[in-house]
Scaffold this active site. Structure first.
Site, PDB file in Angstrom:
ATOM      1  N   LYS A 121       0.846  -1.189   0.000  1.00  0.00           N
ATOM      2  CA  LYS A 121       0.000   0.000   0.000  1.00  0.00           C
ATOM      3  C   LYS A 121       0.885   1.245   0.000  1.00  0.00           C
ATOM      4  O   LYS A 121       1.699   1.438   0.898  1.00  0.00           O
ATOM      5  CB  LYS A 121      -0.915   0.002   1.232  1.00  0.00           C
ATOM      6  CG  LYS A 121      -1.911   1.153   1.253  1.00  0.00           C
ATOM      7  CD  LYS A 121      -2.869   1.034   2.424  1.00  0.00           C
ATOM      8  CE  LYS A 121      -3.892   2.153   2.415  1.00  0.00           C
ATOM      9  NZ  LYS A 121      -4.848   2.044   3.537  1.00  0.00           N
ATOM     10  N   ASP A 226     -14.143   5.145   9.853  1.00  0.00           N
ATOM     11  CA  ASP A 226     -14.445   4.953   8.431  1.00  0.00           C
ATOM     12  C   ASP A 226     -14.877   3.505   8.199  1.00  0.00           C
ATOM     13  O   ASP A 226     -14.478   2.863   7.231  1.00  0.00           O
ATOM     14  CB  ASP A 226     -13.227   5.299   7.575  1.00  0.00           C
ATOM     15  CG  ASP A 226     -13.603   5.527   6.113  1.00  0.00           C
ATOM     16  OD1 ASP A 226     -14.808   5.665   5.832  1.00  0.00           O
ATOM     17  OD2 ASP A 226     -12.703   5.568   5.266  1.00  0.00           O
TER      18      ASP A 226
END
Length: 455
Positions: A121, A226
């Site tokens: 990532k 989130d």
């Protein structure tokens, strides 16, 4: 910007040396001067300009000559530095296809020598789709200036730390392998994002598992902030895995309840639309109340203190108490009382000063020829304004205006002030003369002048 790792094969040690020099210069420069890059890189034959030209061709650096001739790193150059470090550590040896794109990151497949496939990532904060990082995230904390590359590095470090801690406490998260700069390497989840799933065999069980994860995180002192269908992975066996952790906050945050309720609302809303769940039917299984939604106030933090261990963003209980006191008005009342006390002190000082104002006018009229004498007179009289003797004199003057003792004391005080002023004036003048005549032939004359002045 597309990541083309084929360029890595043709980059030399000097290229990476100059890239590292630009990175080091960007610690305190927005645009690193060309001379500074050459001094930091310190190549043998002065080939820094040639290397920069090659890096500029591959878009690893950006040239800016608006204010002065300089360069800055691009995200592609920062990617190459992180990938090169990971390869040198032996974390992975190959970079594959891109498997995910987010508003603040890109995800690629990588593999090591054993053929194990992992996920890499790369955080890319500062995109046009997500530039409100300063208000939405707390990476900066007390800092006023920031760089997008530096913010991406902070986000990667924070996510790696959360992933490690949650894995140690048994949460279903990817296995964190390594972290460098803005790059995080983790295990690859064999599953799909929940948003892509159209059917589930047991949607009620999956729903209860996801809601239990939110509650369990809060019991450990953390809130995801989130937690939606885009950040939940599910495999063929309907096993749930959480991803994306840089925005997590503590339960002591001032907006913790709002974030908690928002995560719960996202899950309820998604399962209600996608799988047509009626939450009134399963309310008896989840909660004894009429509503099946877990409340933030009913959660007790008994499972651990991960927010303190990881320094999650949030306010302490003391800060919350201070804010509540301020809202209730306790602080305002204290400020009003302090202002009243200060005003009373000022009034008493003004009264004491008015009692000696008459003496000051008479003394300054006599000594107005010398500017220094006027300044010296003002300082002792102002200092005497707060004394109890002066306050007693002012009170006696208001009570008995014709008292003879008061007149004598005022005259005595006036004579003392004049003597102190003259003494200070002579002391300054003699010090100047002694400094001028030090070591000279006119020292005897200055001594005679001192004696005459004293007579």
């Amino acid at each position: 910007m597309k990541l083309d790792v084929d360029v890595l094969r043709y980059l030399s040690k000097d290229d990476f040396r100059v890239l590292t020099a630009v990175e080091m210069g960007m610690r305190n420069h927005e645009i690193v001067p060309s001379d500074l890059i050459g001094r930091i890189a310190s190549l043998k034959h002065g080939g820094t300009y040639k290397v920069l030209k090659n890096l500029l061709k591959h878009k690893l650096v950006h040239h800016d000559s608006s204010k002065y001739d300089g360069f800055r790193l691009t995200y592609l150059g920062y990617d190459f530095l992180a990938i090169k470090t990971m390869v040198n550590r032996g974390v992975f040896t190959a970079v594959g296809r891109q498997i995910g794109v987010g508003k603040e990151s890109d995800i690629f497949e990588v593999s090591n020598e054993d053929g194990t496939v992992m996920a890499m990532k790369l955080h890319r904060l500062g995109r046009t789709s997500f530039r409100a990082v300063k208000s939405k995230r707390d990476y900066l904390r007390h800092r006023s200036s920031f760089n997008w590359l530096y913010l991406s590095r902070l986000a990667a470090l924070k996510e790696f730390a959360f992933m490690k801690a949650l894995e140690e406490h048994g949460f279903p998260v990817p296995n964190a392998v390594d972290c460098n700069r803005h790059c995080v390497v983790m295990s690859l989840i064999q599953g799909y994002p929940l948003v892509q799933v159209k059917q589930l065999q047991n949607p009620e069980t999956v729903f209860e598992t996801i809601i239990g994860l939110v509650v369990r995180l809060a019991e450990h002192g953390l809130i995801h902030c989130d937690f939606n269908e885009f950040n939940i992975m599910i495999d063929d066996d309907e096993k749930v895995t959480m991803i994306d952790f840089p925005q997590m906050v503590s339960v002591s945050h001032r907006n913790a309840q709002m974030y908690f309720d928002r995560d719960i609302e996202c899950i309820f809303k998604f399962f209600g639309k996608r799988f047509n769940l009626s939450f009134e039917e399963c309310s008896d299984d989840i909660d004894d109340d009429e509503s099946s939604r877990p409340s933030f106030s009913s959660i007790t933090k008994t499972a651990g203190f991960l927010d303190k261990e990881l320094a999650a963003s949030g306010f302490t209980r003391k800060d919350e108490d201070d804010i509540q006191k301020f809202i209730e008005g306790d602080v305002e009342e204290d400020d009003v009382s302090d202002d009243e006390h200060d005003s009373e002190l000022c009034q008493t000082n003004i009264k004491g000063f008015d009692s000696l104002h008459l003496d000051q006018e008479e003394s300054t009229s006599r000594c107005n020829e010398e500017g220094q004498v006027v300044e010296i007179l003002q300082s002792p009289e102002v200092g005497q304004s707060g004394d109890p003797e002066s306050q007693n004199l002012s009170s006696n003057e208001g009570d008995e205006n014709d008292d003879t003792e008061l007149v004598k004391s005022l005259a005595k005080q006036r004579r003392r002030a004049m003597a102190a002023a003259r003494k200070g004036h002579h002391k300054n003048s003699t010090s100047r003369n002694s400094y001028k005549d030090k070591g000279g032939k006119s020292s005897n004359n200055s001594k005679i002048q001192k004696q005459l002045a004293s007579w």
